[in-house]
Design a protein around this motif. Structure first.
Motif: not given
Length: 487
Positions: A260-268
């Protein structure tokens, strides 16, 4: 500012009291607007209420539409008689010069309610900007809340200014307000079949702190889709054009999990597994009663760390093969079998990932300047490795080159969705590419029509007289579908 004239004081109190009656939004036609200039009347009222701060609040606070009779009283202020007021609504205007006189939206404004002294409110006691209590903060638009907070602060400042500079206009004190009148309701008792009159508890629910609801945070977002489609044809023996009876069944399953990039914005991180298989009856085949029209297994993985905005430094992996044996008609010669062939590609580069706020469009672009491609054939003879560009006597082929992988999803509406994927790899000697398109047409939530078009180009394979290095597969089917996702 002290109001010494009694008539002027009574007029202002009437304006404040009658403005509070405008509790619902309504529209006023041009014919109902009073003849005098709205801007002139509003400026007079604001001047009386705010004094020297008229210019500061003229474009933001509510103003009153004042009849001609009251305007004359404001000018002269000589008599004690006040003429009856038929309508004094309160309106909020953002710009005097863009006022639409044909339809004016009226709404209540707390700046013109009767003044009630509660306590002296300081700026530090005002509503503050939202500060998340945890590390999780979703990317949402908060402009509406900031505007509401700003409007509330302005209204509070206007009321505090009036209370401080004109305490005689304060009508009530919160500590000395009378008890509210009692209300009674009729209640039917089904057991006794009696109608009872009971006092309504108007204080229930007041002053109770709202409970903090537990928010389930999904670190991983899962999406699963599955379908079972079929087509069938029957031709009688004496049909004038001839033909064969056949039944075609196609199953397609896909599972996707991503961070979930809304929570973990730095990772993909994203992982996708897809398997599609199609079985068709073959009455004309003397060796077997059915054959495979499609057999496709693919596994894609990508991981990355944010570089700038929507771009990530990433590493990708792709693996694809088939699971069953597929034979040529009327023979035991295999076209493909399990891990014959199998392909794996590993690359490093950058990835662009973005999705619209409504979730109807998403794009994922992977560019790998350095990429390793492996071709493997488990079978030695049937099928032969040479059919897949592998040298005779070998089972593997290794290539180093570059690749690009583009995935785009577009949901046109609730009934039509398009998914496309463009993949290309080159070792600077040959090019291998795939263009996959899937169109889903939803009849209902569980009945769909699907069109799959797969175009492939492989210069490492044997050249065909008609198609050259191109290959094409198209499947149109109708059937059942099921999908669920973690939101």
């Amino acid at each position: 500012m002290q109001i010494k004239n009694k008539t002027l004081y009574r007029i202002l109190c009437s304006l404040i009291a009658l403005s509070a009656t405008c509790g619902n939004a309504m529209s006023v036609n041009k014919a109902d607007v009073y003849e005098d200039s709205l801007a002139t009347a509003a400026t007079r009222v604001n001047t009386v209420l705010l004094g020297n701060k008229t210019k500061e609040y003229a474009d933001s606070v509510a103003v009153a539409i004042v009849p001609v009779s009251i305007q004359k009283d404001l000018k002269e202020a000589k008599t004690d008689s006040i003429k009856p007021l038929s309508r004094i609504p309160a309106i909020t205007l953002d710009d005097w010069y863009t006022l639409n006189y044909d339809a004016i939206l009226l709404r209540p404004n707390y700046s013109y309610l009767p003044l009630i002294f509660k306590r002296q409110t300081l700026r530090a006691d005002s509503i503050k900007q939202f500060v998340p209590a945890s590390e999780y903060c979703l990317d949402v638009d908060r402009d509406w809340l900031n505007k509401a907070i700003e409007e509330t602060n302005r209204n509070r400042d206007v009321m505090n200014y009036a209370i401080t500079h004109s305490p005689e206009v304060v009508l009530y004190n919160a500590q000395k307000l009378p008890e509210p009148p009692k209300e009674f309701v009729s209640v039917v008792d089904p057991k006794t079949r009696m109608l009872k009159i009971e006092e309504r508890d108007i204080k229930s629910g007041l002053g109770v702190d709202a409970k903090r609801e537990k928010v389930n945070v999904h670190n991983w977002l899962h999406t699963f889709s599955g379908s079972l489609h079929f087509s069938q044809s029957y031709v009688s023996e004496n049909w004038y054009q001839g033909g064969n009876n056949n039944l075609n069944v196609i199953s397609d399953m896909q599972w996707n999990v991503k961070l979930n990039t809304n929570i973990h914005k730095k990772y993909l991180f994203e992982n996708t597994i897809r398997y599609r298989v199609g079985v068709i009856t073959t009455p004309e085949d003397t060796e077997r009663r059915y054959s495979l029209s499609d057999d496709y297994f693919q596994w894609n993985t990508q991981v990355g760390i944010k570089a700038i905005k929507k771009w990530y430094y990433s590493a990708t992996m792709q693996f694809k093969t088939q699971l069953f044996n597929n034979y040529q008609a009327n023979s035991n010669s295999r076209r493909t079998s399990f891990l014959s062939p199998a392909e794996m590609n590993v690359g490093a580069g950058i990835t662009f990932s973005n999705a619209s706020k409504d979730g109807w469009r998403s794009v994922n672009l992977q560019i790998s300047p350095v990429s390793y491609n492996l071709k493997y054939c488990l079978s030695k003879e049937n099928p032969a490795p040479q059919n897949f560009g592998i040298k005779e006597g070998h089972k593997t082929k290794h290539d180093v080159g570059s690749k690009i992988d583009l995935k785009f999803n577009w949901k046109f509406n609730q009934a039509i969705r398009w998914e496309t994927r463009v993949y290309a790899f080159t070792n600077y000697k040959y090019v291998q590419g795939d263009w996959q398109n899937t169109f889903n047409f939803n009849v209902t939530s569980n009945l769909t029509t699907t069109l799959n078009v797969h175009l492939r180009y492989d210069k490492s394979a044997a050249k065909n007289e008609d198609w050259d290095y191109w290959q094409l597969k198209e499947i149109l089917s109708f059937g059942l579908a099921y999908r669920f996702a973690t939101d």
